[in-house]
Design a protein around this motif. Structure first.
Motif, PDB file in Angstrom:
ATOM      1  N   UNK A 205       6.941  -8.152  -5.584  1.00 63.42           N
ATOM      2  CA  UNK A 205       6.563  -8.583  -6.933  1.00 63.42           C
ATOM      3  C   UNK A 205       6.516 -10.104  -7.019  1.00 63.42           C
ATOM      4  N   UNK A 206       7.430 -10.779  -6.289  1.00 65.40           N
ATOM      5  CA  UNK A 206       7.454 -12.251  -6.272  1.00 65.40           C
ATOM      6  C   UNK A 206       6.533 -12.813  -5.201  1.00 65.40           C
ATOM      7  N   UNK A 207       5.756 -11.939  -4.556  1.00 67.39           N
ATOM      8  CA  UNK A 207       4.821 -12.327  -3.492  1.00 67.39           C
ATOM      9  C   UNK A 207       5.549 -12.997  -2.324  1.00 67.39           C
ATOM     10  N   UNK A 208       6.701 -12.426  -2.000  1.00 65.14           N
ATOM     11  CA  UNK A 208       7.483 -12.887  -0.855  1.00 65.14           C
ATOM     12  C   UNK A 208       7.504 -11.791   0.200  1.00 65.14           C
ATOM     13  N   UNK A 209       7.638 -12.184   1.448  1.00 63.92           N
ATOM     14  CA  UNK A 209       7.620 -11.228   2.549  1.00 63.92           C
ATOM     15  C   UNK A 209       9.031 -10.676   2.792  1.00 63.92           C
ATOM     16  N   UNK A 210       9.197  -9.363   2.735  1.00 65.06           N
ATOM     17  CA  UNK A 210      10.519  -8.778   3.052  1.00 65.06           C
ATOM     18  C   UNK A 210      10.926  -9.097   4.486  1.00 65.06           C
ATOM     19  N   UNK A 211      12.228  -9.257   4.686  1.00 62.98           N
ATOM     20  CA  UNK A 211      12.769  -9.598   6.007  1.00 62.98           C
ATOM     21  C   UNK A 211      13.985  -8.717   6.254  1.00 62.98           C
ATOM     22  N   UNK A 212      13.784  -7.600   6.961  1.00 64.28           N
ATOM     23  CA  UNK A 212      14.860  -6.645   7.205  1.00 64.28           C
ATOM     24  C   UNK A 212      15.584  -6.963   8.514  1.00 64.28           C
ATOM     25  N   UNK A 213      16.932  -6.963   8.453  1.00 65.58           N
ATOM     26  CA  UNK A 213      17.762  -7.092   9.654  1.00 65.58           C
ATOM     27  C   UNK A 213      18.679  -5.871   9.665  1.00 65.58           C
TER      28      UNK A 213
END
Length: 330
Positions: A205-213
């Motif tokens: 929604x914030x146009x940010x890329x998810x970063x899963x660890x």
């Protein structure tokens, strides 16, 4: 071997009928002078009711099975304590078993509970569990799913995990962080899957890329996290999905020499005992553990007592964001 005293022995010593003793032991009101004589006889003889025989006669064992992944987790250890208190208020006892996220162990424990004729079961099922898995072992026993919505066939009590994950992520975004990593072990667990969904919803929604660890266990998670922190793509903030993940993150910070104010801003889940005491104090999503447990126990006993309830109910409770300094709040 000394013979175990019986209801007949108590009745003879108290000079009453056996039926009067049985009424007294069940909590049925008898005349005060009679109650005093029966109580004195019970104490002097050291009489204890045979719960197994009572269960066979009345169809109730007065025991509740509780099956959880582990109790080293703060959320579950606190939950068990409250469960025992709530169950004891209803004149019952808890049989606690842990499956360690192993399906074979979970089935073995459910079989044990069937053998002990428990009146009901509260379970946080291991990933992959189906209603058929439970009903194959416990076809008629009331079951309430706790912290895990694995089947619509059972009553369930859970946190609004997706909402909680979204709110925690939005809080970090409002601080201006953009590369926000979401960190967890066991991403196959229901509650973590839902929190991840909320995190991804807020990031997109914030146009940010998810970063899963993520990793299959917390020891591997430590190495994965350390590698990311050392890289050029080091996160600017972290969302931790459990107390175990938060402890892993904090210990990794310590190993890498990331001390305040150089540690990475962090929001976690579960308000464990020393969360306010770490430096900086940890911002967390606090789960309403007492309410969750009481809803679970109350729902289970309503099923046991045969109250007319609708189809299986899903009770979802909101978490509370507790803001401290670890996220950048002052």
């Amino acid at each position: 071997m000394k013979r175990r005293p019986t209801v007949i022995d108590v009745a003879k010593q108290a000079r009453v009928g056996a039926s009067t003793v049985s009424r007294f032991l069940r909590g049925v009101t008898v005349r005060p002078e009679v109650a005093a004589r029966v109580a004195k006889a019970v104490e002097s003889l050291g009489y204890h009711p045979d719960e197994t025989a009572r269960a066979l006669r009345g169809g109730r064992s007065r025991t509740i099975g509780v099956v959880l992944p582990k109790v080293s987790n703060v959320f579950f250890s606190q939950s068990v304590q409250i469960m025992e208190e709530e169950v004891r208020k209803r004149g019952c006892a808890v049989i606690l078993l842990t499956h360690q996220d192993r399906m074979d162990q979970q089935i073995e424990h459910l079989t044990t509970l069937r053998r002990y004729r428990v009146d009901g079961v509260i379970i946080t099922a291991t990933p992959g569990t189906t209603s058929a898995d439970i009903r194959k072992v416990l076809p008629e026993v009331p079951v309430v799913a706790f912290d895990n919505l694995f089947s619509s066939d059972f009553d369930s009590v859970v946190l609004r995990n997706r909402e909680a994950g979204r709110i925690a992520t939005e809080h970090l975004i409002r601080h201006g962080y953009k590369n926000i990593a979401c960190v967890t072990g066991r991403p196959d667990v229901y509650s973590f899957q839902e929190r991840i969904a909320g995190y991804e919803e807020a990031m997109l929604k914030a146009r940010l890329k998810p970063n899963m660890i993520t990793a299959s266990n917390y020891e591997q998670l430590r190495f994965a996290l350390a590698a990311v922190i050392r890289s050029k793509t080091r996160p600017t903030a972290i969302l931790s999905l459990s107390d175990f993940a938060s402890l892993t993150i904090l210990s990794t910070f310590d190993e890498l020499g990331l001390k305040t104010p150089h540690s990475i801003p962090l929001v976690g889940f579960d308000d464990f005992g020393f969360a306010p005491l770490v430096d900086p104090p940890l911002t967390v999503v606090r789960q309403p553990i007492e309410s969750m447990v009481r809803y679970a126990v109350d729902t289970l006993f309503r099923r046991i007592d045969g109250e007319s309830l609708e189809a299986a109910q899903t009770i979802m409770l909101a978490g509370e964001l507790i803001c401290r300094k670890s996220c950048g709040c002052v």
